[in-house]
Design a protein around this motif. Structure first.
Motif, short mmCIF file in Angstrom:
data_model
loop_
_atom_site.label_atom_id
_atom_site.label_comp_id
_atom_site.label_asym_id
_atom_site.label_seq_id
_atom_site.Cartn_x
_atom_site.Cartn_y
_atom_site.Cartn_z
N ASN A 141 -19.11 17.90 21.38
CA ASN A 141 -20.00 17.28 20.47
C ASN A 141 -21.26 17.72 20.66
O ASN A 141 -21.88 17.77 21.71
CB ASN A 141 -19.92 15.63 21.02
CG ASN A 141 -18.74 14.94 20.18
OD1 ASN A 141 -18.48 15.19 18.94
ND2 ASN A 141 -18.36 13.93 20.99
N ASN B 264 -27.00 17.03 17.14
CA ASN B 264 -27.69 17.37 16.04
C ASN B 264 -28.84 16.53 15.91
O ASN B 264 -29.08 15.94 14.76
CB ASN B 264 -26.76 17.25 14.77
CG ASN B 264 -25.57 18.33 14.86
OD1 ASN B 264 -25.96 19.68 15.27
ND2 ASN B 264 -24.52 17.90 15.17
N TYR B 265 -29.44 15.92 16.98
CA TYR B 265 -30.60 15.10 16.49
C TYR B 265 -31.83 15.28 17.75
O TYR B 265 -31.28 15.72 18.77
CB TYR B 265 -30.23 13.55 16.63
CG TYR B 265 -29.55 13.27 17.85
CD1 TYR B 265 -30.45 12.24 18.94
CD2 TYR B 265 -28.36 13.25 18.08
CE1 TYR B 265 -29.80 12.19 20.00
CE2 TYR B 265 -27.58 12.60 19.38
CZ TYR B 265 -28.60 12.13 20.39
OH TYR B 265 -28.10 11.74 21.43
N ILE C 256 -32.51 13.65 12.50
CA ILE C 256 -31.10 14.09 12.36
C ILE C 256 -31.01 14.99 11.47
O ILE C 256 -31.38 15.29 10.49
CB ILE C 256 -30.09 12.83 12.35
CG1 ILE C 256 -30.53 11.82 13.14
CG2 ILE C 256 -28.75 13.34 12.11
CD1 ILE C 256 -30.27 10.34 12.56
N GLY D 254 -27.99 18.00 9.34
CA GLY D 254 -26.60 18.04 9.01
C GLY D 254 -26.45 19.43 7.84
O GLY D 254 -27.44 19.61 7.43
N ASP E 136 -22.12 15.56 6.48
CA ASP E 136 -22.29 15.76 7.90
C ASP E 136 -23.69 14.91 8.52
O ASP E 136 -23.47 14.51 9.46
CB ASP E 136 -22.71 17.43 7.99
CG ASP E 136 -22.67 18.04 9.17
OD1 ASP E 136 -21.85 17.75 9.92
OD2 ASP E 136 -23.13 19.08 9.46
N ASN F 235 -23.42 12.74 11.73
CA ASN F 235 -24.32 12.97 12.93
C ASN F 235 -25.36 11.70 13.03
O ASN F 235 -25.57 11.79 14.32
CB ASN F 235 -24.98 14.12 12.65
CG ASN F 235 -24.47 15.35 12.47
OD1 ASN F 235 -23.02 15.30 12.99
ND2 ASN F 235 -24.88 16.52 12.00
#
Length: 141
Positions: free
Chosen positions: A3, A6-7, A20, A22, A27, A31
């Motif tokens: 994992n 993505n933030y 965030i 994506g 996505d 996320n």
């Protein structure tokens, strides 16, 4: 599957601003769900024991993102679910259909790192920049 985070979080008084990213709209929604529960708890200790189908609507993209996070937060606050998997089956500007997986909270195994009271609509937004999707979501703590 590793994992990846993505933030990014910025803290301000009683708010956490979460940015965030994506590669697609789907996505970005996946996320954002991951970010919510990763902030709440240790996501690695959550098991994907139960699957739930969700359908969330919004008046536009920003509203949809806020409603999506609110729905996920409600599953935690109202039913005690901690979620870790977010499979987005369909996403439009006003609708997201998803299957999420997780389990009910077990105090022996799950520690709540950060309680989140609500999602602030007024500053939350979502946009496409180049080939990337970016959302700014404000968690009230």
């Amino acid at each position: 599957m590793e994992n990846q985070k993505n933030y990014r979080i910025t803290t301000h008084q009683n708010e956490l601003a979460v940015r965030i990213v994506g590669n697609s709209q789907a996505d970005l929604f996946a996320n954002s769900g991951f970010a919510l529960f990763d902030v709440l708890s240790d996501i690695d200790k959550i098991e994907a024991a139960e699957r739930l189908s969700l359908e969330v609507e919004g008046s536009d993209r920003d509203d949809l993102m806020v409603n999506w996070i609110r729905e996920l937060l409600y599953l935690y606050q109202g039913s005690g679910y901690l979620l870790k998997e977010f499979k987005i089956n369909e996403v439009k500007d006003t609708l997201v259909k998803a299957e999420v997986a997780g389990e009910k909270i077990d105090p022996d195994r799950h520690e709540i790192k950060q309680e989140i009271a609500a999602v602030a609509f007024h500053k939350s937004r979502m946009q496409k920049t180049g080939n990337q999707w970016i959302a700014q979501v404000i968690f009230e703590v």
